[in-house]
Design a protein around this motif. Structure first.
Motif, PDB file in Angstrom:
ATOM      1  N   ILE A 157      35.827  42.753  45.900  1.00  0.00           N
ATOM      2  CA  ILE A 157      36.965  43.541  44.776  1.00  0.00           C
ATOM      3  C   ILE A 157      36.086  43.778  43.642  1.00  0.00           C
ATOM      4  O   ILE A 157      36.619  44.907  42.976  1.00  0.00           O
ATOM      5  CB  ILE A 157      38.229  41.637  44.363  1.00  0.00           C
ATOM      6  N   LYS A 208      38.904  48.868  48.532  1.00  0.00           N
ATOM      7  CA  LYS A 208      40.096  48.604  48.689  1.00  0.00           C
ATOM      8  C   LYS A 208      39.901  47.380  49.812  1.00  0.00           C
ATOM      9  O   LYS A 208      39.536  47.334  51.013  1.00  0.00           O
ATOM     10  CB  LYS A 208      40.562  49.184  49.254  1.00  0.00           C
ATOM     11  N   SER A 219      44.163  46.254  44.278  1.00  0.00           N
ATOM     12  CA  SER A 219      43.013  45.912  44.978  1.00  0.00           C
ATOM     13  C   SER A 219      43.206  45.772  46.443  1.00  0.00           C
ATOM     14  O   SER A 219      42.318  46.081  47.495  1.00  0.00           O
ATOM     15  CB  SER A 219      42.118  44.667  44.899  1.00  0.00           C
ATOM     16  N   LYS A 275      42.442  41.375  41.339  1.00  0.00           N
ATOM     17  CA  LYS A 275      43.072  42.998  41.160  1.00  0.00           C
ATOM     18  C   LYS A 275      44.323  42.857  41.505  1.00  0.00           C
ATOM     19  O   LYS A 275      44.174  44.209  41.779  1.00  0.00           O
ATOM     20  CB  LYS A 275      41.203  44.352  41.774  1.00  0.00           C
TER      21      LYS A 275
END
Ligand code: FAQ
Length: 311
Positions: free
Chosen positions: A13, A18, A142, A214
């Motif tokens: 992250i 991703k 993320s 995120k």
């Protein structure tokens, strides 16, 4: 002490990689995403109702066609988001059941009534404006499916925001009665729009963990401040007054100071006691029940086809 798998996850992250549905993820990450994405999806679905209220009464054929397209876009966003949630192992039926039983949350903003045509302008301008402010950063979140869904959603929200502002412009250039209608809509939608960003950072229970993962890129108060700073000049351009006597430019911080939000009202609305909560839920439940025959027909058809393939 963090376990090695979790540490490796956090490092991915932090490196901006991703996370995709089949990757390992902590249970808390999965749960938080399901919560946020499904609340977001429910908001899009329930969010059709306040504006849907004006489709039959739009002032011109052109306005009607535009509003119809906008409301259909919101339905599309909802379906997109349910699909993103499904990649995390929850079914669309489960999510629908949570909404209809009153267990799931959706945005507080959609529990306010649309009393005049100017409210359709104010929603596009302010509500879609706030939605964009919140969702543009989520394009970089993320979780792959959520971040990609946000790209298209944000493009459409930009069009929605412009159509809302265009309605406000027309009303503000119109008769004194039309301008008063625009001012009244701003008076009623301003504070609820600020509440869309969620509780203050001090009260926001999920922010710290969601930002570390995120799932959120900015805090609630950061985005709310950006929204105020962007929107006040737009109100000035319309010749309208923001209904906040404490609103004042602050040279030092390079932004506006604004008055205290009525948090008691916010918490009442998210508890289910806003002006239209019951009406909104009743409309969703009725739509679901009215559609039962159609879902049954689809299932029967699918079974027949499967049967045919087997023979
Ligand atoms: N309404 O700890 P936090 C649209 C809840 S735009 C109701 O700060 P978080 C487009 C929160 O869920 C609207 N509940 O929570 C459109 C949590 O409850 P829980 C939808 C709210 O998640 C335009 C508790 O309070 N957009 O639909 C609200 O970190 C026009 C504690 O709060 C999104 O959903 C609220 N305003 O931050 C459609 C964007 N605020 O779960 C039609 C994605 C907070 O513990 C027409 N979501 N709560 O029971 C997010 O960015 C975040 O979820 C926040 C809340 C920022 C909304």
């Amino acid at each position: 002490e963090m376990d090695p798998q979790e540490r490796a996850f956090q490092e991915r992250i932090d490196a901006g990689i991703k996370i995709e549905p089949k990757d390992w993820m902590p249970e808390g990450y999965r749960k938080t995403l399901i919560r946020q994405i499904s609340q977001h999806a429910h908001s899009e679905i329930v969010g059709q109702l306040p504006e849907g209220n004006w489709i039959t009464r739009a002032p011109t054929l052109e306005r009607k066609a535009i509003l119809l397209a906008k409301v259909q876009d919101e339905a599309g966003h909802g379906l997109y988001l349910y699909c993103a949630a499904e990649t995390l192992g929850v079914s669309r039926d489960q999510l629908t059941e949570q909404l209809l039983s009153g267990k799931a949350k959706y945005s507080s903003i959609f529990n306010y009534p649309t009393l005049t045509w100017a409210d359709i302008g104010a929603i596009g301008w302010l509500v879609d404006g706030a939605a964009i402010m919140n969702q543009v950063p989520l394009q970089r979140c993320s979780f792959g499916p959520y971040s990609r869904a946000m790209i298209r959603v944000c493009k459409e929200e930009s069009f929605h925001q412009r159509q809302g502002y265009d309605i406000m412009m027309k009303l503000c250039q119109g008769t004194p009665e039309q301008k008063a209608m625009a001012q009244d809509a701003l008076n009623r939608w301003w504070w609820p729009s600020l509440m869309m960003f969620g509780p203050s950072d001090a009260e926001s229970v999920h922010s710290a963990q969601s930002m570390a993962w995120k799932i959120k890129l900015n805090s609630n108060d950061e985005l709310r401040q950006k929204f105020v700073d962007q929107t006040v000049p737009q109100a000035e351009y319309l010749g309208l007054t923001v209904p906040d006597p404490d609103l004042k430019w602050n040279e030092d911080k390079g932004g506006y100071d604004y008055g205290e939000i009525d948090w008691a009202e916010f918490f009442e609305v998210i508890k289910g006691n806003g002006p239209c909560n019951r009406e909104r839920m009743a409309a969703r439940v009725k739509a679901h029940e009215d559609g039962a025959w159609f879902r049954e027909g689809l299932m029967a058809h699918a079974e027949k086809q499967a049967e045919r393939r087997r023979n």
